[in-house]
Design an enzyme around this catalytic site. Structure first.
Site, short mmCIF file in Angstrom:
data_model
loop_
_atom_site.label_atom_id
_atom_site.label_comp_id
_atom_site.label_asym_id
_atom_site.label_seq_id
_atom_site.Cartn_x
_atom_site.Cartn_y
_atom_site.Cartn_z
N HIS A 469 0.93 4.53 -0.73
CA HIS A 469 -0.18 4.52 0.22
C HIS A 469 -1.27 5.45 -0.26
O HIS A 469 -1.10 6.67 -0.21
CB HIS A 469 0.28 5.01 1.61
CG HIS A 469 1.49 4.30 2.15
ND1 HIS A 469 2.35 4.87 3.05
CD2 HIS A 469 1.99 3.06 1.91
CE1 HIS A 469 3.31 4.02 3.36
NE2 HIS A 469 3.13 2.91 2.66
C1 LIG Z 1 4.99 -1.80 -3.04
C2 LIG Z 1 4.15 -1.47 -1.84
C3 LIG Z 1 4.73 -1.51 -0.58
C4 LIG Z 1 3.97 -1.20 0.55
N1 LIG Z 1 4.52 -1.37 1.80
C5 LIG Z 1 3.75 -1.21 2.89
C6 LIG Z 1 4.26 -1.50 4.19
O1 LIG Z 1 5.39 -1.94 4.35
N2 LIG Z 1 3.44 -1.31 5.27
C7 LIG Z 1 2.16 -0.82 5.13
O2 LIG Z 1 1.50 -0.61 6.14
N3 LIG Z 1 1.67 -0.56 3.91
C8 LIG Z 1 2.41 -0.77 2.79
N4 LIG Z 1 1.87 -0.57 1.56
C9 LIG Z 1 0.47 -0.11 1.47
C10 LIG Z 1 -0.53 -1.20 1.82
O3 LIG Z 1 -0.22 -2.42 1.17
C11 LIG Z 1 -1.90 -0.70 1.42
O4 LIG Z 1 -2.15 0.52 2.12
C12 LIG Z 1 -3.01 -1.67 1.74
O5 LIG Z 1 -2.81 -2.92 1.11
C13 LIG Z 1 -4.34 -1.07 1.30
O6 LIG Z 1 -5.37 -1.97 1.60
P1 LIG Z 1 -6.73 -1.92 0.79
O7 LIG Z 1 -7.56 -3.02 1.28
O8 LIG Z 1 -7.25 -0.53 0.86
O9 LIG Z 1 -6.33 -2.15 -0.74
P2 LIG Z 1 -5.47 -3.29 -1.42
O10 LIG Z 1 -4.70 -4.08 -0.43
O11 LIG Z 1 -4.71 -2.60 -2.50
O12 LIG Z 1 -6.54 -4.27 -2.05
C14 LIG Z 1 -7.44 -3.87 -3.04
C15 LIG Z 1 -7.71 -5.06 -3.94
O13 LIG Z 1 -8.89 -4.80 -4.69
C16 LIG Z 1 -8.72 -5.25 -6.00
N5 LIG Z 1 -9.64 -4.50 -6.87
C17 LIG Z 1 -9.54 -3.21 -7.27
N6 LIG Z 1 -10.57 -2.88 -8.05
C18 LIG Z 1 -11.34 -3.97 -8.14
C19 LIG Z 1 -12.54 -4.24 -8.83
N7 LIG Z 1 -13.17 -3.31 -9.55
N8 LIG Z 1 -13.08 -5.49 -8.75
C20 LIG Z 1 -12.45 -6.46 -8.01
N9 LIG Z 1 -11.30 -6.24 -7.34
C21 LIG Z 1 -10.75 -5.01 -7.40
C22 LIG Z 1 -7.28 -4.97 -6.30
O14 LIG Z 1 -6.84 -5.77 -7.39
C23 LIG Z 1 -6.62 -5.31 -4.97
O15 LIG Z 1 -6.21 -6.65 -4.93
C24 LIG Z 1 2.61 -0.83 0.40
C25 LIG Z 1 2.03 -0.77 -0.86
C26 LIG Z 1 2.80 -1.10 -1.98
C27 LIG Z 1 2.16 -1.04 -3.33
#
Ligand SMILES: Cc1cc2nc3c(=O)[nH]c(=O)nc-3n(C[C@H](O)[C@H](O)[C@H](O)COP(=O)(O)OP(=O)(O)OC[C@H]3O[C@@H](n4cnc5c(N)ncnc54)[C@H](O)[C@@H]3O)c2cc1C
Length: 533
Positions: A469
């Site tokens: 996270h």
């Molecule tokens: C293995 C694992 C298990 C988890 N389990 C849980 C859980 O059970 N419950 C929970 O609440 N949270 C969980 N989490 C955490 C949760 O998934 C994240 O906190 C959440 O997805 C974050 O959301 P976000 O939109 O900030 O980023 P993300 O969901 O990570 O999305 C960001 C996206 O942006 C893309 N990206 C990055 N840089 C660029 C760029 N320069 N150009 C274009 N695209 C780009 C990435 O490829 C990615 O697809 C887990 C995480 C992992 C890795």
């Protein structure tokens, strides 16, 4: 270790791990994302960078509001039929930097999804609402009433409703049954985890869903918000790495990206939404010339675990991803105390996490790994780190556990060891380099172990730490001296540049963050739509 164990071969075979449970289903892919193979220019109302928890929700809400949306995702598109469930393949294809990202001192491994749907495709489906006490803290740190006025609560209702969050899909795995047994014998708190899963008929196989859910039961943005965004006309572009926000006269005018074939992709837009996650969003903003508080206040929720050896096989790679947790320590140590959860452990992860003492010791441990279980200690860091970019624009993550966070992790591990002992483990150890261990029942052994764990500490190279996270690196707030993004989700420095992901958190959420991210993105989309419509 990953190379030896995350792929088929003699090392992995010796663990008793069966590998993927059959081939992926022959079902059609439901999305048709674009993958330009030459220099391309697109025009739209809003370009959203990232398609995970934040980006997926934002794209759907904006497309539903009638805006022309382009989503740029640097990962590829993998659907049910593409989920090989081969551990190494999943890490290489669906995780940020193929799972090689760490803090700059190599002290903490950083795991994040990087595929269409982002973290929501590979995560463990635990779906906590932001707790009221955390919302109150966020209101105080950000100076924003929205966290306590009911505004964020309404967004939480909306996203939890859309994902069908329920406790009815929380059948405990063997890992979770042992966690629950230990907690119950100690008279400690144990609770079912709410999950964003609909109609999962599996039991054993769910342990592989961290490499993508073949049933489509996990309500990732891939099967929810992104489908809705596409149905409402949004264009999804994969293999598109956003390098720079285009700024004209202090206003965001689009994004320049590089396709995975090396070609140039320019998207011109009236607004830009950065939702690339809490490592990549600040990197994008820094590459685009922003400064101020961008990259500061990074939180990682450092995770480690106590391990227990059991007489009966556990096969910790099997069963529901996560089904039980305990917030017992919060009552004793306050809101920054760690919580306990389990996770599915496949051989590559196990081998990378288990302390190395010698080849013979390692081999013996891996050969017994089907009988290991764990109590994961998920920390809530009060201390913070920082994301910077290096000369080629790649993120560099500086983060160290603060002293009080180390003390709380030590207390968490000591209690986690107690849980495993109560559950019937014959040996308990931590992931410290020296692998301190005790045999339950031996007089004084448990207390001596807890003291050894405390003394070993959590600094660089002392223990295996994992961050699932990442949060807070472009935090939202009223005051530009303390935040990177204003209450309307626009950066303080560039108008028309919005943030809608985990970077926004004013402090660490203290619970698994996905729903909080989605709720903030839901709110962000409202702000963008209000300005553009
Ligand atoms: C293995 C694992 C298990 C988890 N389990 C849980 C859980 O059970 N419950 C929970 O609440 N949270 C969980 N989490 C955490 C949760 O998934 C994240 O906190 C959440 O997805 C974050 O959301 P976000 O939109 O900030 O980023 P993300 O969901 O990570 O999305 C960001 C996206 O942006 C893309 N990206 C990055 N840089 C660029 C760029 N320069 N150009 C274009 N695209 C780009 C990435 O490829 C990615 O697809 C887990 C995480 C992992 C890795």
């Amino acid at each position: 270790m990953l190379a030896a164990y995350a792929w088929p071969g003699p090392a992995r075979d010796a663990t008793g791990y069966p590998g993927p449970l059959g081939p992926a289903p022959d079902v059609p892919r439901r999305l048709q994302p674009l993958r330009p193979d030459g220099d391309t220019e697109l025009t739209c109302d809003v370009v959203v960078v990232g398609s995970g928890a934040g980006g997926g929700v934002t794209a759907a809400e904006l497309a539903r509001a009638g805006l022309d949306v382009v989503v740029l995702e640097k990962g590829g598109y993998a659907a049910e039929r593409d989920f090989s469930h081969e551990e190494g393949d999943a890490y290489a294809r669906m995780f940020l930097y193929g799972l090689t990202l760490t803090t700059d001192d190599l002290g903490c491994r950083i795991l994040a999804g990087s595929t269409l749907g982002g973290g929501t495709v590979v995560n463990y489906t635990t779906s906590f609402r932001t707790p009221p006490a955390v919302l109150a803290e966020w209101a105080q740190v950000s100076g924003m009433d929205a966290f306590v006025s009911g505004e964020l609560a309404a967004s939480l209702d909306a996203v939890a409703g859309r994902l069908g969050v329920t406790e009815d899909e929380s059948r405990p795995s063997a890992r979770d049954r042992l966690l629950e047994r230990g907690l119950e014998r100690l008279g400690w708190h144990a609770g079912p985890l709410p999950r964003n899963v609909r109609g999962c008929a599996q039991d054993t196989g769910c342990g592989w869903c961290g490499f993508g859910c073949r049933l489509g039961a996990k309500q990732s943005t891939l099967v929810t918000y992104l489908e809705e965004a596409a149905a409402a006309g949004a264009r999804l572009v994969v293999g598109a790495d956003a390098r720079r926000v285009l700024v004209t006269g202090g206003h965001a005018a689009g994004v320049e990206a590089v396709g995975d074939g090396g070609h140039r992709l320019v998207v011109r837009a009236r607004a830009v939404v950065a939702a690339a996650g809490a490592i990549e969003t600040p990197a994008l903003l820094l590459r685009s010339g922003l400064g101020g508080q961008v990259g500061h206040h990074l939180h990682l929720h450092p995770g480690t675990a106590a391990m227990g050896l059991f007489d009966e096989p556990v096969r910790w790679w099997e069963g529901t991803l996560q089904a039980r947790y305990s917030a017992q320590l919060r009552e004793r140590l306050g809101p920054y105390a760690p919580v306990f959860e389990t996770i599915p452990v496949h051989p590559g992860t196990a081998a990378a996490a288990l302390p190395w003492r010698s080849a013979a010791d390692h081999r013996a441990l891996m050969e017994r790994s089907a009988n290991l279980s764990l109590v994961g200690v998920l920390g809530r860091d009060a201390g913070a780190g920082r994301v910077r970019v290096d000369r080629d624009g790649s993120p560099r993550v500086r983060w160290r556990p603060a002293r009080q966070d180390e003390a709380r992790l030590a207390a968490g591990l000591a209690a986690a060891g107690e849980v495993l002992a109560a559950a019937g483990a014959t040996e308990v150890f931590s992931l410290h380099r020296e692998r301190p261990a005790f045999r339950p029942g031996a007089p004084g052994a448990q207390a001596a172990w807890a003291e050894a764990v405390r003394r070993a500490g959590f600094g660089r190279g002392r223990v295996a730490l994992f961050s699932y996270h990442q949060m807070g690196s472009c935090r939202i707030g009223v005051d530009p001296a303390r935040s990177a993004v204003g209450p309307d989700h626009q950066t303080h420095e560039v108008r028309g540049l919005y943030v809608a992901d985990a970077s926004l958190f004013p402090t660490a959420s203290g619970v698994n963050p996905m729903l909080s991210v989605m709720a903030l993105a839901h709110r962000a989309a409202g702000k963008v739509a209000e300005r553009l419509s």
